[in-house]
Structure formats: C-alpha cells, structure tokens
Design a protein around this motif. Structure first.
Motif, PDB file in Angstrom:
ATOM      1  N   PRO A 175      -7.633 -50.774  29.203  1.00  0.00           N
ATOM      2  CA  PRO A 175      -6.712 -51.150  29.983  1.00  0.00           C
ATOM      3  C   PRO A 175      -5.305 -51.551  29.090  1.00  0.00           C
ATOM      4  O   PRO A 175      -4.121 -51.218  29.148  1.00  0.00           O
ATOM      5  CB  PRO A 175      -7.064 -52.535  30.668  1.00  0.00           C
ATOM      6  N   ARG A 202     -10.936 -44.518  33.209  1.00  0.00           N
ATOM      7  CA  ARG A 202      -9.662 -44.370  33.868  1.00  0.00           C
ATOM      8  C   ARG A 202      -8.700 -43.614  32.626  1.00  0.00           C
ATOM      9  O   ARG A 202      -8.824 -44.240  31.645  1.00  0.00           O
ATOM     10  CB  ARG A 202      -8.995 -45.586  34.271  1.00  0.00           C
TER      11      ARG A 202
ATOM     12  N   SER B  19      -9.629 -55.180  32.955  1.00  0.00           N
ATOM     13  CA  SER B  19      -8.359 -54.641  33.343  1.00  0.00           C
ATOM     14  C   SER B  19      -7.593 -55.676  34.098  1.00  0.00           C
ATOM     15  O   SER B  19      -6.243 -55.721  34.126  1.00  0.00           O
ATOM     16  CB  SER B  19      -8.847 -53.577  34.574  1.00  0.00           C
ATOM     17  N   ASP B  22      -6.299 -57.914  31.179  1.00  0.00           N
ATOM     18  CA  ASP B  22      -5.390 -57.486  30.253  1.00  0.00           C
ATOM     19  C   ASP B  22      -3.822 -57.036  30.913  1.00  0.00           C
ATOM     20  O   ASP B  22      -3.104 -56.540  30.581  1.00  0.00           O
ATOM     21  CB  ASP B  22      -5.939 -56.120  29.735  1.00  0.00           C
ATOM     22  N   GLU B  23      -4.056 -56.855  32.363  1.00  0.00           N
ATOM     23  CA  GLU B  23      -2.947 -56.662  33.297  1.00  0.00           C
ATOM     24  C   GLU B  23      -2.236 -55.147  32.896  1.00  0.00           C
ATOM     25  O   GLU B  23      -1.182 -55.265  32.300  1.00  0.00           O
ATOM     26  CB  GLU B  23      -1.993 -57.872  32.963  1.00  0.00           C
ATOM     27  N   ALA B  24      -3.283 -54.221  32.814  1.00  0.00           N
ATOM     28  CA  ALA B  24      -2.834 -52.956  32.458  1.00  0.00           C
ATOM     29  C   ALA B  24      -1.554 -52.448  33.461  1.00  0.00           C
ATOM     30  O   ALA B  24      -0.859 -51.727  32.877  1.00  0.00           O
ATOM     31  CB  ALA B  24      -3.905 -51.931  32.941  1.00  0.00           C
ATOM     32  N   ASP B  26      -1.668 -50.798  36.084  1.00  0.00           N
ATOM     33  CA  ASP B  26      -1.511 -49.621  36.723  1.00  0.00           C
ATOM     34  C   ASP B  26      -2.751 -49.568  37.971  1.00  0.00           C
ATOM     35  O   ASP B  26      -3.257 -48.246  38.478  1.00  0.00           O
ATOM     36  CB  ASP B  26      -1.815 -48.441  35.888  1.00  0.00           C
ATOM     37  N   GLU B  27      -3.385 -50.607  38.438  1.00  0.00           N
ATOM     38  CA  GLU B  27      -4.323 -50.567  39.501  1.00  0.00           C
ATOM     39  C   GLU B  27      -4.458 -51.920  39.844  1.00  0.00           C
ATOM     40  O   GLU B  27      -4.129 -52.975  39.176  1.00  0.00           O
ATOM     41  CB  GLU B  27      -5.397 -50.022  39.019  1.00  0.00           C
TER      42      GLU B  27
END
Lengths: 214, 94
Positions: A175, A202, B19, B22-24, B26-27
């Motif tokens: 991520p 992903r 995810s 980490d606050e990507a 994108d989802e």
C-alpha cells in the motif's frame, strides 16, 4: 540540502550528469523532474543526508517521537539487536530511523518484519497519539529508498505511456508503495494512475489521461 | 513445513489491514472484508493450523469486531504468521 540540476536526452542521462556533479550515488538522492520533452529531460537531484543539519523543527525532547524511540530501543534490546534509533527531524508523520549493522533480518522478506515492527510500535505508543496519528518505522532508510525507487518506476511508466498511448500495469506493490506512485503522478496532466486486483496482488495501472468529455 | 495455503491466507488478511493503516487511497476496505479474510484462514483444515495459530486468528477476528485499531489487528495477524512459522520449524525438528 545539496542539489544539482542535470540535463540529458533521457532521464537516466540527466540524473547521471547531476550525480557526477554531486559526486553521489543514486541511492542517496531524491530526483525531481523539472521538464521533459522528446529532446531533453531536466531534473533536480537532491542529496538525502540523514546527518545533515535540518532547518525544520526537531522533535521535542519529551515528545511522542521520543517516547516511541525509547520503546523501540528497549524492544530491540530485548530482541538482542544492537542498533541506534533516532527520530527523523521535521518528518510528518513521526518517523523513527533504525540504523546499525546487519539489520537485514529486521527488514525481512519484502519488508514484512519491518512492517510488523511498525504495527507493534503503533500499538505500544497508541495511547500517546492523537486520533489517526501514526508512527512510521524505517530501517536503514529501506522504506525511503523503496519510495524513491517506485517513484522512479512511476516516472518511467509515465514516459512510456506518453510515447505509446498504451496503459502499463506495474508489479504488485505494498500500500505505501502504491500511495507513493499515485502521489508522484497526481500532478501529471497527461497520465493517470489507478489500482486493480486484490491484496496482496494489487497493482497500479498507469494510463493516458482521457480528455474530459465536453 | 508451515502450510503455504495458511501463510498465503494470513498474508492476504495482513495486506488488507495494512492497506487500511497505510491509507493507500486506492481502495475501500471494510471491516467485513477483513473479517472475511480472517475467517478464510480459520476455515483451513485442523492439521494446517496449529492451535496457537488458530488462537491468534480468533483474537484478530475479535479485534476487528470490537473495532480495534488496524495496527492492533495487524500485530495479532503477524503473531499468527510467526506462530505458523514456528510450528513449521518445530515439525521439521521432530
């Protein structure tokens, strides 16, 4: 921060010119593309020096960073790992740098152990942190180097997309790496990035930005 | 040898939790999806999951239901992964 401008026909050439002037290796620098045309690429290359005096505000002596540093230092001691832990100055969010010799085991397979250490650190320091605030843990600047690497991958992919007009799917990434790519490309008017697939496979897709429908 | 299927499923659950942490950006991951990924791990046959691995996974599932921070859930899942490896190492020694 020491920096130099580099010009060349390709991104690599431009970076190399700046690196020669700075007498630095690629792993110790941050690259910013100033302009890019078919004939010439201009970059600004800045040296990342962990010991350089920083003009930003240092972490307060008894601040959250210091609390986290003390806890991680104790944890490493119990693990039998000899390493120095420091709070990266002027970093937002708070970042702990762990340095020492033979710390590969602390990074682990694809950074897995490092990520686990970060989770443990955040759980331990959690009550001292504000809502949504987090501590980032880095070992020998591994995470920072990975971010630089993926940003370079993003720039290369963007150049290729601009030349061919075809979208490119990158390798599966973590991520924080995907986030670095989205941030690196968000200001580019010609390309767009999105992610496809499911964790842990992903992947980021870099494609041409379609003109807004009139 | 630790079960590859078990390790893969635990890693998938960890990736989902990371995810969120980490606050990507994108989802959208919901607690239900994380809980489903952990339940997928728990559905593995008994011989693939040592009791302590199962216990950590159960704790992680409880942590998701209780709305605990993502880092806490991740830490518990890493413990499950570590226990899985440890179990494999012990089995190799025996």
């Amino acid at each position: 921060m020491k920096s130099a401008e580099g010009r060349g026909r390709t991104l690599d050439e431009a970076v190399d010119v700046a690196l020669i002037e700075l007498k630095e290796s690629r792993r110790n620098v941050d690259v910013k593309i100033l302009s890019e045309t078919a004939e010439e690429t201009i970059v600004e290359v800045s040296v990342i020096d962990p010991n350089a005096p920083d003009h930003s505000i240092p972490a307060p002596a008894n601040g959250k960073g210091e609390i986290a540093r003390g806890l991680v230092e104790t944890l490493l001691k119990h693990m039998g790992i000899r390493a120095q832990v420091s709070v990266r100055t002027g970093s937002e969010p708070i970042t702990l740098d762990i340095s020492g010799r033979d710390l590969g085991a602390l990074i682990g397979w694809r950074g897995e152990t490092l990520r686990a250490l970060q989770s443990v650190t955040n759980v331990m320091v959690g009550r001292h942190l504000d809502e949504g605030e987090r501590i980032i843990v880095d070992v020998e600047r591994y995470r920072q180097r990975r971010e630089h690497t993926v940003r370079e991958i993003a720039m290369r992919a963007a150049r290729q997309v601009k030349m061919t007009g075809d979208a490119i799917t990158l390798d599966a990434m973590q991520p924080f790496e995907r986030r670095a790519i989205h941030l690196a490309l968000e200001g580019d008017p010609d390309v767009t990035s999105s992610s496809i697939g499911e964790e842990p496979d992903r992947r980021v897709v870099v494609g041409p930005r379609k003109p807004a429908a009139e | 040898m630790p079960s590859r299927a078990a390790a893969e499923r635990i890693r998938k659950a960890i990736a989902l939790v990371n995810s969120v942490a980490d606050e990507a950006g994108d989802e959208e991951i919901t607690p239900t999806e994380i809980a489903e990924a952990i339940r997928d791990c728990l559905e593995l046959p008994e011989e693939e999951l040592a009791p302590n691995v199962r216990r950590y996974l159960g704790e992680a599932l409880d942590a998701v239901s209780d709305g605990m921070p993502a880092d806490f859930v991740a830490m518990t899942l890493y413990a499950a992964l570590g226990a899985l490896r440890e179990g494999g190492a012990k089995a190799e020694l025996n």
